[in-house]
Design a protein around this motif. Structure first.
Motif, PDB file in Angstrom:
ATOM      1  N   ASP A   1      46.806  56.109  46.499  1.00  0.00           N
ATOM      2  CA  ASP A   1      45.543  55.377  46.617  1.00  0.00           C
ATOM      3  C   ASP A   1      44.619  56.166  47.535  1.00  0.00           C
ATOM      4  OD1 ASP A   1      47.608  52.835  46.250  1.00  0.00           O
ATOM      5  OD2 ASP A   1      45.635  52.506  45.336  1.00  0.00           O
TER       6      ASP A   1
ATOM      7  N   ASP B   1      34.269  51.705  51.984  1.00  0.00           N
ATOM      8  CA  ASP B   1      34.518  50.286  51.734  1.00  0.00           C
ATOM      9  C   ASP B   1      34.383  49.916  50.261  1.00  0.00           C
ATOM     10  OD1 ASP B   1      35.189  49.677  54.234  1.00  0.00           O
ATOM     11  OD2 ASP B   1      33.370  48.537  54.743  1.00  0.00           O
TER      12      ASP B   1
ATOM     13  N   HIS C   1      42.685  54.907  37.825  1.00  0.00           N
ATOM     14  CA  HIS C   1      41.371  54.275  37.734  1.00  0.00           C
ATOM     15  C   HIS C   1      40.551  54.410  39.014  1.00  0.00           C
ATOM     16  CE1 HIS C   1      44.151  50.921  38.951  1.00  0.00           C
ATOM     17  NE2 HIS C   1      43.265  50.871  39.922  1.00  0.00           N
TER      18      HIS C   1
ATOM     19  N   ARG D   1      37.893  52.365  41.379  1.00  0.00           N
ATOM     20  CA  ARG D   1      37.529  50.980  41.684  1.00  0.00           C
ATOM     21  C   ARG D   1      36.277  50.988  42.551  1.00  0.00           C
ATOM     22  NH1 ARG D   1      38.644  46.958  45.588  1.00  0.00           N
ATOM     23  NH2 ARG D   1      39.136  44.919  44.685  1.00  0.00           N
TER      24      ARG D   1
ATOM     25  N   PRO E   1      31.152  42.315  48.351  1.00  0.00           N
ATOM     26  CA  PRO E   1      32.464  41.802  48.743  1.00  0.00           C
ATOM     27  C   PRO E   1      32.951  40.779  47.709  1.00  0.00           C
ATOM     28  CG  PRO E   1      30.989  41.851  50.632  1.00  0.00           C
ATOM     29  CD  PRO E   1      30.163  42.198  49.434  1.00  0.00           C
ATOM     30  N   GLY E   2      34.089  41.041  47.114  1.00  0.00           N
ATOM     31  CA  GLY E   2      34.641  40.107  46.139  1.00  0.00           C
ATOM     32  C   GLY E   2      34.323  40.436  44.696  1.00  0.00           C
TER      33      GLY E   2
ATOM     34  N   ARG F   1      36.632  48.132  37.774  1.00  0.00           N
ATOM     35  CA  ARG F   1      37.567  49.262  37.671  1.00  0.00           C
ATOM     36  C   ARG F   1      37.370  49.915  36.306  1.00  0.00           C
ATOM     37  NH1 ARG F   1      43.543  47.288  38.946  1.00  0.00           N
ATOM     38  NH2 ARG F   1      43.006  45.828  37.287  1.00  0.00           N
TER      39      ARG F   1
ATOM     40  N   LYS G   1      36.001  37.419  43.076  1.00  0.00           N
ATOM     41  CA  LYS G   1      36.704  36.456  43.925  1.00  0.00           C
ATOM     42  C   LYS G   1      35.674  35.565  44.597  1.00  0.00           C
ATOM     43  CE  LYS G   1      40.675  39.318  45.032  1.00  0.00           C
ATOM     44  NZ  LYS G   1      41.404  40.034  46.059  1.00  0.00           N
TER      45      LYS G   1
ATOM     46  N   GLU H   1      38.292  24.200  48.320  1.00  0.00           N
ATOM     47  CA  GLU H   1      39.380  24.797  49.093  1.00  0.00           C
ATOM     48  C   GLU H   1      40.191  25.786  48.267  1.00  0.00           C
ATOM     49  OE1 GLU H   1      41.563  21.523  50.783  1.00  0.00           O
ATOM     50  OE2 GLU H   1      40.272  21.584  52.551  1.00  0.00           O
ATOM     51  N   TRP H   2      39.788  25.990  47.016  1.00  0.00           N
ATOM     52  CA  TRP H   2      40.529  26.903  46.154  1.00  0.00           C
ATOM     53  C   TRP H   2      39.932  28.309  46.238  1.00  0.00           C
ATOM     54  CZ3 TRP H   2      44.783  25.511  43.171  1.00  0.00           C
ATOM     55  CH2 TRP H   2      45.077  24.137  43.149  1.00  0.00           C
ATOM     56  N   ALA H   3      40.821  29.309  46.252  1.00  0.00           N
ATOM     57  CA  ALA H   3      40.373  30.696  46.149  1.00  0.00           C
ATOM     58  C   ALA H   3      40.459  31.068  44.673  1.00  0.00           C
ATOM     59  CB  ALA H   3      41.266  31.606  46.985  1.00  0.00           C
TER      60      ALA H   3
ATOM     61  N   GLU I   1      43.966  29.604  43.560  1.00  0.00           N
ATOM     62  CA  GLU I   1      45.018  29.558  44.567  1.00  0.00           C
ATOM     63  C   GLU I   1      44.619  28.667  45.731  1.00  0.00           C
ATOM     64  OE1 GLU I   1      47.010  33.819  44.705  1.00  0.00           O
ATOM     65  OE2 GLU I   1      44.886  33.930  44.218  1.00  0.00           O
ATOM     66  N   LYS I   2      45.556  27.811  46.115  1.00  0.00           N
ATOM     67  CA  LYS I   2      45.315  26.940  47.267  1.00  0.00           C
ATOM     68  C   LYS I   2      46.661  26.665  47.915  1.00  0.00           C
ATOM     69  CE  LYS I   2      43.537  22.327  48.392  1.00  0.00           C
ATOM     70  NZ  LYS I   2      44.781  21.675  48.788  1.00  0.00           N
TER      71      LYS I   2
ATOM     72  N   THR J   1      49.595  28.441  42.906  1.00  0.00           N
ATOM     73  CA  THR J   1      48.800  29.405  42.139  1.00  0.00           C
ATOM     74  C   THR J   1      48.794  28.956  40.690  1.00  0.00           C
ATOM     75  OG1 THR J   1      49.489  31.220  43.577  1.00  0.00           O
ATOM     76  CG2 THR J   1      48.585  31.827  41.435  1.00  0.00           C
TER      77      THR J   1
END
Lengths: 399, 142
Positions: free
Chosen positions: A75, A80, A106, A108, A113-114, A118, A164, A169-171, A204-205, A209
């Motif tokens: 990698d 950033d 690949h 990326r 942010p989020g 790719r 993302k 409260e869920w991601a 996800e919380k 998942t």
């Protein structure tokens, strides 16, 4: 090809050595591997967990190459936003050789942010653990459920977009991907999936998942009934050509949908998936319904688990009055493609030292009546619709 | 694993309320000038596992970990992400080898953690309660 891979690996390592004195994050070399052995009680056919020409059973008592592998990943992080990943995995291939495949390469770019894009070669994200299914250490099982993960479409060339974002409260992670993929089957040439378009949403919380995905691709596969279909084409009536066109897996639009669930509160482990495959017209293995559930409980460093899995395949085989001398053979050849089965597994993972896990798994597989369950190298003594057991052991490591 | 459980037991037996200060207390910290308010355990766990990339106010969040042998790190993960060292390693293996990302940057000591977090309004880290100073703000005591 092999030379290219070797020089790539050397270049990556040289790069790693050059930057290892610096404490910035510019280059990282990591890897994973599995040493595995599997025994099958079915002596008249070979069990294969994926796209290999032989396995335990008829060919050998214990197979140590089918699920063994060594993966290396480099990698490079430029800043950033921008990074590059290259991954090569050596494993047993379609031609019985054990050598590396470039499984990822690949670029990326994280635009915000989020939000990341790719481009290049990436693992196919069709099902819950698809994109890391070869990294045994990351999986609770000896190997990923063959009902979902036995196919050869491991990576694709194309692009994906990952976003993302929180939702209450869920991601939430939303992924969209497109590209094409191909792999070589042991005895039927290249299989390809073109014009792949897919999307997956992961929520996800806490310890939960949830993942839902849908993928459509134009499949091109040399199937076992192709010689018969050629005879239908030769018969040259409009009905016989229609049969040949209909059953050929040639740019066949195929849709894969799946729902996955994971519950990982620390001590308990629940993983479950449901999958459905649908083709735009009747073809071999047109409709597939797949499912499994795994429940495990951690006792110190040992996590025993139980899995129940089911694969149900069906193909209409009622070709009648088209080419009388061939219809019966075609219908039975289609029926012979059935791979329906039910599997019950008991296994355990033991994290006996840092970065190394020992796993063992016992499988009892019941084939549906008339099904060969994906077993290959079937000998005259093989009976469809029977049952067999597998016993597997593995050491998985990461570095 | 077992020895740390035994140690905790001994500490628990030795401590009878009055000496609770002797027990390690991990706190989650941001820079004193970071406008973020208190956060929940779930929100912090999501940031430290790469599932969320921002603070609740939308600003980018950059998690910072202590090294793999740090007892503060294990305490943080047991209390916040609910993962032990092997589970955490398995989790990051799946993220790394699927090409989805990399684990957070690691610092070598509590001192470095204090410097890294206090100097960056996007950073989020953890320390023992006794190790914080006025350059940091506690957003959760799990």
């Amino acid at each position: 090809m092999k030379h290219r891979i070797r020089s790539l690996a050397l270049a990556l390592m040289a790069c790693g050595a050059a930057s290892s004195h610096a404490d910035d994050n510019t280059f990282k070399l990591s890897g994973f591997g599995t040493l595995a052995a599997t025994h099958s009680t079915e002596a008249n056919a070979d069990f294969v967990s994926r796209n290999v020409p032989n396995g335990p059973g008829h060919s050998r008592e214990w197979d140590t190459l089918m699920d063994s592998k060594l993966g290396l990943q480099g990698d490079i992080r430029f800043n950033d936003q921008l990074s590059v990943a290259v991954q090569a995995i050596a494993f047993k291939r379609y031609d019985n050789g054990f050598y590396p495949d470039i499984t990822a390469a690949h670029v990326r770019y994280e635009a915000y942010p989020g939000l990341a894009v790719r481009v290049g070669r990436m693992a196919m994200p069709i099902y819950l653990v698809s994109d890391y299914r070869r990294a045994g250490y990351a999986l609770p099982w000896f190997s990923p459920p063959v009902e979902f993960y036995g196919n050869g479409f491991f990576h694709y060339d194309g692009a994906d977009l990952t976003w993302k974002t929180p939702l209450g409260e869920w991601a939430m992670t939303t992924q969209a991907y497109t590209g094409h993929s191909k792999f070589r089957n042991p005895d039927r040439g290249f299989f390809s999936a073109n014009q792949i378009f897919g999307a997956a949403v992961t929520a996800e919380k806490g310890d939960h998942t949830l993942r839902a995905s849908i993928t459509n691709a134009k499949m091109k596969v040399t199937s076992t009934i192709d010689p018969l279909l050629a005879a239908y084409r030769t018969a040259a009536t409009s009905a016989s050509v229609a049969v040949a066109d209909n059953y050929a897996v040639n740019d066949l639009s195929t849709t894969f949908v799946s729902l996955g669930y994971m519950y990982t509160p620390g001590d308990w482990l629940v993983m479950a998936e449901l999958g459905k495959t649908h083709t735009e017209r009747e073809a071999l293995l047109a409709e597939q319904t797949l499912g499994y559930i795994t429940i495990g409980y951690r006792l110190g460093s040992v996590t025993p688990y139980v899995t129940l899995a089911r694969r149900d395949t069906s193909t209409a085989n009622s070709v009648q009055g088209v080419v009388p001398s061939l219809d019966a053979s075609l219908n039975s050849a289609i029926a012979a493609g059935d791979v329906s089965q039910t599997r019950t597994s008991l296994g355990a993972r033991w994290d006996f030292m840092t970065n190394v896990a020992f796993k063992t798994q016992f499988d009892h597989v019941n084939l549906d009546s008339g099904s060969a369950g994906g077993l290959v190298n079937r000998q005259p003594g093989f009976t469809r619709g029977g049952s067999y057991n597998l016993l597997s052991v593995a050491v998985d490591f990461v570095f | 694993m077992q020895s740390s459980a035994i140690r905790k037991l001994i500490i628990a037996l030795a401590c009878t309320g009055a000496c609770s200060a002797a027990q390690a207390d991990v706190v989650i910290v941001v820079a004193a000038n970071n406008p973020v308010g208190n956060m929940s355990k779930d929100q912090i766990a999501q940031i430290f596992t790469g599932k969320a990339v921002a603070f609740p106010d939308g600003r980018k969040a950059v998690p910072i970990e202590q090294g793999p042998t740090s007892p503060t790190r294990s305490e943080f993960h047991v209390k916040v992400t609910g993962k032990d060292a092997a589970q955490l390693k398995a989790y990051w293996s799946k993220v790394i080898f699927s090409g989805a990302g990399q684990p957070p940057r690691e610092v070598g000591s509590a001192d470095e953690m204090r410097k890294a977090v206090s100097s960056d309004a996007n950073a989020i880290g953890y320390l023992e309660k006794s190790q914080i100073d006025s350059s940091l703000k506690v957003i959760l005591t799990p």
